[in-house]
Design a protein around this motif. Structure first.
Motif: not given
Lengths: 258, 155, 761
Positions: B37, B93-97, B128-135, C14, C205, C258, C494, C657, C660-661, C664
Motif C-alpha cells: 500500500x 472488510x469493505x474493499x478488502x485490500x 494497520x491503516x484502512x481508508x474505507x472503514x474508519x476503524x 457482502x 489503499x 473515493x 468495496x 461503515x 464511519x469511514x 474518518x
C-alpha cells in the motif's frame, strides 16, 4: 528503494568491519530507513547472524545489542522496571508493532536521525556506544562525531540512579515527532535531551539551582538548542513546545520525588 | 542466491536476487493475499509472520528469510475465515485490500497479548491503516472475535 | 410496486466478503497475466517546462525493453481523463504525452519492458533537455496571469462552463437570487470571512493500476481498477483515437476509490503500449506517483458573507469560491458548483443568495473527484461562517440552525428549485444534541489541568445522482432452476453495491438473496451505467433494479399463463410460483425456468434504465468534542457524533461503515492531511510518511445513528450515503476547537501550531 548486488551475512564482526570499509558497502540493520532511500550499493552487510539481538541486564548496566528491535526495548521487563514507562513511551508511537519488530536500536542510534525518539531518550541517560574499532564512548560524543565506517556493536545504559521521563508532540499519533523531549534527574542535575528540532537530538545539562522555578529552568534548557522549520512546524513553535514539555517533565519528575 | 525457508508449512528452495524483498518473493510464489500500500512501511498491508512475529514484508529482505518460518494469509485460511466472518458481519472488510495485513496482525496480537483492553488492541493494530472503514467496525469485529469463547459458553 | 422489505434494511454480509477476508486473488494486479510488459512513466522534475529534445536511443537498447514512447508517438487529439458523461464539462486539455510539462510529475515518456529492473534502467537512460518556464503556483494569482498553462490552440471546452485557456480559467460563473447586497446592508449581524481547504488525497489503499491486452478479435481489453467502466471505454477511444467498438473494459474487485478512480489516471499508459506492441501491458502506480500525479480534491478558497436579523434569522448569503484545478481541468467546472449548491440550500430563511466562482489552472498537480466533490469544501466554509455568525449574535450554534434549517416540503431556490420531499434534518439535530449532551458541554468545559474541552456542530447535505443526466441500467435474467442473474453497470468499489442491489432485487422478486447472482462490470456484458460516483449507485441503479424486477415479474406471469393455460390477470406470482388463487393451479418458478430452456420464443430477461429529474439530498448532523491543550494548541479529538438521514438504509451495517469511514476521512482532512509545495512546485507530502492518514489512534470515538426519512423517488425510500458522510468533520471540529481555544483557524488542516498562533496573537 535501495538496490545492491551482494548480500553478505557477516560471520564475524571483523568480517563485517572489513567489508564495510568500502564506500560501496552499507550495513543493513532493520532496513526500515535504508530501504526507502534511493541508493545503489555493491554490498549489504547483515549483522543479524552475530547474536547482537538481545538485551542483557547486569547490576551496573543494560547492554543492548545493535540488532535488538525497538519492540524488544518497548516490552523488556528489566528496562521497564528500572526506567518505569520510559521505553514504552519513547517507542509506542513509532509507526506500528510490525515496524518496531523490524527497526533496530543500533540502526536508530547509528543513523543519528533528527526524528529519532530512541536517540532522544537514550541521550538523556548515561548511555555509551560500543564501536568495533572505536571502543566504548559516551553517546553524546558519538552524536558529535562525523559518520565513519566503524560498526556499532552494542549500546550500554548505565544504572546510575537517574530517573527519566519522555514526551513528544506529534501531528498524528504514529507520525514522526514534531518535537521529542527526554529529561532525567539526579539529586542536583537535570539532563535534558531534545530531538526533532528537527535536527538530531542534543543534550544539555543544567543544575536545579540555576533558575528559581521549573518554568524558568525549562526556558533556560530550551534556550540551549537551535530550532529549525520544516513541513511539520516552525522553529519558533518547536522552541515553545520544548519549553512546555520540558517544564512538564520537570514537574512530573518532581511529583515522583514527592 | 539460494535460500531455504518454510512458507505456509511447506519447505521452499528458492533462487532470489540479493536485494529482493520478501514481499516480492511471496507474490512471486503466488501468495497474492500480500498487498503493498505504500512502499514506506507505514500502511501494514504487507504484514506476514516471520518466525511467529508480525513483520512488514516490504522491508524484509528475502535473503534474511533463509531458515525462517514464513506464514501468509494463504497459510492460515481457517483462522482468516473465522476472524473474517466477524469482520464481514460488521461490513468492515469493505474493499478488502487491507484485510489480509490486518488479519495477520490480529492473529499475532491474539498470541502475544495476555489481555485485550481496547486501548491496548488499538495500539497494537495502529500500524494497520484502512481508508474505507474508519476503524470502528474493525474494532467491533476484533472485540467480538476475541471474546468469542465467552459467548460460546453462554450458548 | 408494493413489496415488503425482507432483505432490504437488514445487514447481510457482502457477497464477496469471504473471498476478500481470505485474501483471494481478486484484484487487478492479482489477475494480470504473468507475461505482462511492465509499464512506467518518466515524470517531469519541473513544474513548468518545454521539452526541447528527448533522447531515447540508449533506453531503447536496454535488454528487455519493448518500447519507449514520447510525445512524438501519441495521437494528437486532446481529451479529458474526467469520468463524466459525454460531452464532458471538463475541458479537452490533455494528450497522452506532450512536449509541455505542467506540473512536477507530469508524463514525459512511457517505457515498457519485460521486467521492472529493465524498465527502471531504461528510465534512467532517457535524456531530456528541458526549457524551464516560470511556473504559476499560487492559485490566487493564476487568473489572467501572464504565464499561461494551456496556451495551445487545440485546447477545447465542449460545454459552456466559462472556460478560457487564455486567462488560465477552467471555468467561471455564478448565479444570484434576490438583492444580496441590499439585504446584507440591513442585517443586524454580518460575518465576512475567507476559508481555505487543501488538495487532499483520497489515498485508497490500492493505488491506481490497470492492465491491457488484445483479445482473439484483436480488440483492446482493459482490466482497470476504476469506478467508471464505461467512461474508461470512451476516454480510451478518444485518447487512442480508435472506435469505441474496439475496446472492452472490465472492472475486477477494487481496493477503494473515493472518487480518485473517477478519473482515468493510469489506463492510457498500458493501453497505448498494448496498441503499439500488441503485448499485454500493466501499470501499477507507486504510492509516490499516487500522491504526486493523481486526482485529489480541489484546493479551494471560499469567501462567505452571511447576515442575520436581530433574532438570528438569516437574511442573505454570498459565497465566492476560487478553485485550483491544477495542471489539467478534470472535474474542475463541476466540483466548484457543489461548493455553493450543496451548502447554501441547507438554510431556508435567506431571502437572497449569490454564488460565484472561478476555477483556475496552475502548475500544481491536477485535481479530480474526491468524495464530497466540492460540497465538502463549501460546507466547511458556510458552516464555519454560520458558527461565527452565531458567536456574533450570541446565540447557541444549535439554536441558529434550528431557526434556519431547511425542512421537508420546502422549495429550495439555491438547489435548482427542487422541492424537498424527504428530510429528517431536524430529527438528526435533535438526536445528535442528545447523544453529545450538547447542553451540558456547550461551548466548552475547563478540565482544570490546562486543557479545555469544546464541542462543535455542523450540518451537511449532498445529492443523490446528477439530476437529468446520470443513467443507470440493469439487466435481469431468469435461468434454469429459477435463479436470476443481475447484470449491473455500476462499479462496486468495496462499498458493497453488488450486494445491496441484490438485496433490492431479492425483495422485489420475493426470493432469497442467494438466488440473485450479480455480475460485476464488463462493458461487453453489462448494460450502460454512467458509473459509481455522484452518490448515484443506490438511488439510481437501485431504481433501475426495481423497474427491471417489475418487468421480470410481468414476464414470469406471462410464461406462467402460457404454461398453465390461464388468463394472466387471474394469476399471481409470489416469488416461488405462479398460481391461480381461485383454482389452486400453480407452476413453480423452478419449472418455469427449466421449461423456458426448451421450445421457447420469449426470453425471460428484463432490462431497465433509470434517470432522475431530481437529486434528493441526504442530510446529516455532525458534532465533535475535542480537548485543546491551552499551552501548546494541541487538539485531541475525543468524540464524534453523527446522525444521518439517507432515507431508508438498504443495509444498515454497510451504511454505518460508509458513515464511519467517511467521517474518518473527514477527520483526516480537518486535522492531519496537508498538501504543500516547495517554491519550485514539488509536492512535499509525497508518501504516507509525510501525508498523514489518520490511524486508528487518531479518530477518537466515532458514534453513528440514523434518522431515516422516506424518499418517494428512491428504491424503498432510499437516498444516497456515499459522499455526504465526509462533510461534517471539518466544520464541526474547527468549531469545537474554536470553542475550546477561544480563537478560530480558517485553514485546513487545523494543526496544533495554527491553533497556538491563533490563541497567542
Amino acid at each position: 528503494m535501495i538496490k545492491f548486488k551482494n548480500y553478505v551475512k557477516a560471520e564475524s564482526l571483523e568480517e563485517a568491519y572489513n567489508l564495510n570499509q568500502k564506500k560501496s558497502s552499507v550495513i543493513g540493520a532493520g532496513m526500515m530507513w535504508l530501504k526507502v532511500q534511493s541508493r545503489i550499493k555493491m554490498t549489504l552487510v547483515d549483522l543479524s547472524g552475530l547474536g547482537l539481538d538481545g538485551i542483557e541486564e547486569t547490576d551496573e548496566e543494560f547492554v543492548i545489542g545493535a540488532m535488538c528491535t525497538l519492540r524488544q526495548l518497548e516490552i523488556h521487563e528489566g528496562l521497564n522496571e528500572y526506567f518505569p514507562g520510559l521505553f514504552k513511551e519513547c517507542t509506542r508511537s513509532i509507526v506500528g508493532v510490525q515496524f518496531r519488530n523490524g527497526a533496530t536500536a543500533g540502526g536508530s542510534i547509528f543513523g543519528r536521525f533528527g526524528f529519532s525518539d530512541i536517540l532522544t531518550c537514550m541521550l538523556a541517560l548515561d548511555t555509551y556506544v560500543e564501536l568495533y574499532k572505536g571502543g566504548i564512548i559516551p553517546l553524546e560524543e558519538f552524536c558529535r562525531q562525523k559518520f565513519n565506517r566503524d560498526i556499532l556493536v552494542r549500546i550500554r545504559i548505565k544504572k546510575d540512579g537517574r530517573r527519566a521521563l519522555y514526551a513528544s508532540s506529534r501531528m498524528t499519533k504514529t507520525d514522526f515527532p514534531l518535537i521529542a523531549c527526554c529529561v532525567s534527574a539526579t539529586d542536583e542535575t537535570y539532563y535534558v535531551s531534545v530531538g526533532a528540532r528537527p535536527g538530531k537530538a542534543e543534550l544539555t545539562v543544567i543544575k536545579r539551582k540555576e533558575a528559581s522555578g521549573l518554568k524558568e529552568l525549562a526556558e533556560l534548557a530550551a534556550d540551549h538548542f537551535h530550532y529549525g522549520t520544516n513541513q511539520r512546524g516552525s522553529g519558533e513553535y518547536r522552541k515553545h513546545l520544548t519549553e512546555v514539555y520540558v517544564k512538564r517533565l520537570f514537574m512530573a519528575l518532581e511529583r515522583e520525588e514527592g | 542466491m539460494q535460500i531455504e525457508f518454510t512458507l505456509n508449512g511447506r519447505l521452499i528452495y528458492e533462487e532470489t536476487s540479493d536485494d529482493e524483498t520478501l514481499f516480492h518473493l511471496l507474490r512471486r510464489k503466488g501468495c497474492y493475499s500480500v498487498k503493498c500500500g505504500c512502499e514506506t512501511e507505514n500502511c501494514g498491508l504487507c504484514t506476514v509472520l516471520v518466525n511467529g512475529v508480525s513483520r512488514l514484508s516490504c522491508s524484509y529482505l528475502a535473503a534474511r528469510a533463509d531458515d525462517c518460518d514464513v506464514v501468509t494469509l494463504e497459510g492460515v485460511q481457517k483462522e482468516a475465515e473465522e476472524f473474517g466472518s466477524f469482520l464481514a458481519a460488521e461490513g468492515a472488510e469493505q474493499c478488502g485490500f487491507c484485510s489480509p495485513g490486518l488479519i495477520m496482525n490480529v492473529l499475532a496480537m491474539e498470541k502475544e497479548l495476555d489481555s485485550y483492553e481496547k486501548e491496548k488492541v488499538k495500539e497494537y493494530l495502529a500500524g494497520n491503516l484502512c481508508r474505507c472503514s474508519g476503524y470502528m467496525g474493525q474494532l467491533r469485529a476484533v472485540e467480538k472475535y476475541l471474546s468469542r469463547g465467552e459467548n460460546r459458553n453462554e450458548c | 410496486m408494493n413489496v415488503k422489505m425482507r432483505t432490504v434494511n437488514t445487514s447481510v454480509k457482502k457477497k464477496d466478503a469471504k473471498a476478500l477476508v481470505t485474501g483471494k486473488p481478486v484484484f487487478t494486479d492479482d489477475l494480470a497475466p504473468g507475461d505482462c510488459l511492465i509499464v512506467k512513466v518518466l515524470r517531469s522534475p519541473h513544474a513548468h517546462a518545454l521539452i526541447r529534445q528527448i533522447d531515447t536511443d540508449k533506453a531503447k537498447k536496454v535488454d528487455g525493453i519493448a518500447c519507449v514512447l514520447t510525445y512524438q508517438d501519441v495521437p494528437g487529439k486532446r481529451f479529458t481523463m474526467a469520468g463524466q458523461s459525454y460531452p464532458e464539462p471538463s475541458p479537452y486539455d490533455r494528450l497522452i504525452l506532450e512536449d509541455r510539462m505542467r506540473f512536477v510529475g507530469d508524463a514525459a515518456a512511457i517505457v515498457a519492458g519485460e521486467t521492472e529492473e529493465a524498465v527502471d534502467h531504461a528510465l534512467r537512460l532517457i535524456k531530456v533537455d528541458y526549457e524551464v518556464l516560470e511556473p504559476v503556483l499560487d492559485f490566487r494569482k493564476a487568473k489572467d496571469h501572464k504565464v499561461l498553462i494551456h496556451p495551445e490552440d487545440s485546447w477545447e471546452s465542449l460545454c459552456p462552463v466559462g472556460a478560457d485557456n487564455h486567462r488560465n480559467l477552467c471555468a467561471c460563473g455564478g448565479e444570484e437570487h434576490g438583492d444580496v447586497d441590499g439585504l446584507l446592508n440591513q442585517c443586524d449581524y454580518v460575518v465576512e470571512q475567507v476559508y481555505h481547504t487543501k488538495a487532499n488525497q483520497q489515498a485508497m489503499m490500492e493505488t491506481f493500476r490497470a492492465y491491457s491486452y488484445l483479445d482473439a478479435y484483436g480488440r483492446l481489453n482493459m482490466v482497470a481498477s476504476t469506478q467508471v467502466t464505461f467512461h474508461v471505454r470512451r476516454i480510451l477511444a478518444h485518447a487512442l483515437d480508435i472506435p469505441k467498438s474496439r475496446i472492452r473494459v472490465i472492472k475486477p474487485r477494487i481496493g477503494g476509490g473515493f472518487g480518485a478512480k473517477q478519473t482515468v489516471v493510469a489506463e492510457v499508459y498500458p493501453a497505448i503500449v498494448t496498441m503499439k506492441t500488441g503485448r499485454a501491458a500493466k501499470i501499477i502506480y507507486s504510492r509516490y506517483e499516487s500522491q504526486i500525479a493523481s486526482s485529489p480534491r480541489h484546493e479551494m478558497e471560499i469567501k462567505v458573507r452571511v447576515g442575520a436579523d436581530k433574532n438570528g434569522i438569516l437574511q442573505a448569503i454570498d459565497v465566492y469560491t476560487l478553485s485550483n484545478t491544477g495542471a489539467y481541468g478534470e472535474h474542475g467546472p463541476t466540483t466548484v458548483g457543489l461548493s455553493g449548491h450543496k451548502s447554501i440550500p441547507l438554510y431556508r430563511t435567506p431571502r437572497a443568495f449569490r454564488f460565484a466562482y472561478d476555477v483556475v489552472y496552475t502548475n500544481c498537480m491536477s485535481a479530480g473527484a474526491y468524495r464530497g466533490y466540492g460540497a465538502t469544501q463549501g460546507l466547511f466554509a458556510v458552516e464555519s461562517a454560520i458558527n461565527e455568525l452565531a458567536e456574533k449574535i450570541g446565540i447557541d450554534k444549535v439554536k441558529i440552525r434550528e431557526l434556519n434549517m431547511v425542512r421537508e416540503g420546502d422549495i429550495m431556490p439555491a438547489y435548482y428549485g427542487e422541492t424537498l420531499k424527504s428530510c429528517a434534518l431536524d430529527r438528526c439535530m435533535a438526536r445528535a444534541k442528545e447523544m453529545m449532551e450538547w447542553d451540558k458541554k456547550y461551548p466548552s468545559v475547563d478540565m482544570g489541568n490546562g486543557k479545555v474541552r469544546g464541542v462543535g456542530v455542523a450540518m451537511a447535505m449532498q445529492g443523490s445522482a446528477i439530476s437529468g443526466l446520470d443513467v443507470a441500467s440493469v439487466e435481469l435474467r431468469l435461468n434454469d432452476d429459477g435463479f436470476y442473474t443481475l447484470m449491473i453497470g455500476a462499479s462496486d468499489m468495496g462499498t458493497g453495491c453488488d450486494t445491496t442491489l441484490a438485496q433490492v432485487a431479492s425483495d422485489c422478486l420475493e426470493c432469497d438473496l442467494d438466488q440473485i447472482v450479480v455480475h460485476g462490470t464488463d462493458t461487453d456484458v453489462s448494460p450502460y451505467d454512467s458509473g459509481s460516483y455522484a452518490s448515484s449507485t443506490m438511488y439510481l441503479t437501485g431504481m433501475a433494479v426495481v423497474k427491471a424486477c417489475g418487468e421480470m415479474r410481468d414476464k414470469i406471469l406471462d410464461k406462467g399463463a402460457e404454461y398453465l393455460s390461464c388468463e394472466k390477470d387471474t394469476l399471481e406470482f409470489d416469488g416461488n410460483r405462479v398460481w391461480q388463487p381461485t383454482s389452486g393451479l400453480e407452476i413453480s418458478l423452478k419449472d418455469i425456468g427449466n421449461k423456458a430452456m426448451c421450445s421457447n420464443n420469449k426470453m425471460l430477461s428484463a432490462g431497465a434504465s433509470h434517470t432522475s429529474p431530481v437529486s434528493p439530498p441526504p442530510f446529516m448532523v455532525g458534532m465533535a468534542e475535542v480537548e485543546v491543550d491551552q499551552e501548546t494548541g494541541e487538539a485531541e479529538l475525543i468524540d464524534f457524533v453523527a446522525v444521518v438521514d439517507c432515507g431508508t438504509t438498504i443495509n444498515p451495517n454497510l451504511a454505518r461503515i460508509q458513515t464511519e469511514g467517511g467521517l474518518a476521512q473527514g477527520i483526516g482532512m480537518a486535522l492531519y492531511e496537508d498538501i504543500t509545495y516547495t517554491d519550485k512546485g514539488q509536492m512535499i507530502q509525497n508518501s504516507f510518511m509525510q501525508y498523514k492518514l489518520p490511524s486508528r489512534l487518531d479518530v477518537g470515538n466515532i458514534r453513528v445513528e440514523f434518522e431515516s426519512s422516506y424518499e418517494p423517488t428512491g428504491p424503498f425510500g432510499a437516498k444516497s450515503i456515499g459522499e455526504i458522510v465526509i462533510n461534517t468533520p471539518s466544520p464541526a471540529i474547527a468549531d469545537a476547537i474554536a470553542n475550546a481555544a477561544g480563537s478560530r483557524v480558517r485553514e485546513l488542516p487545523i494543526t496544533a501550531e495554527k491553533v497556538y498562533r491563533e490563541m497567542k496573537f
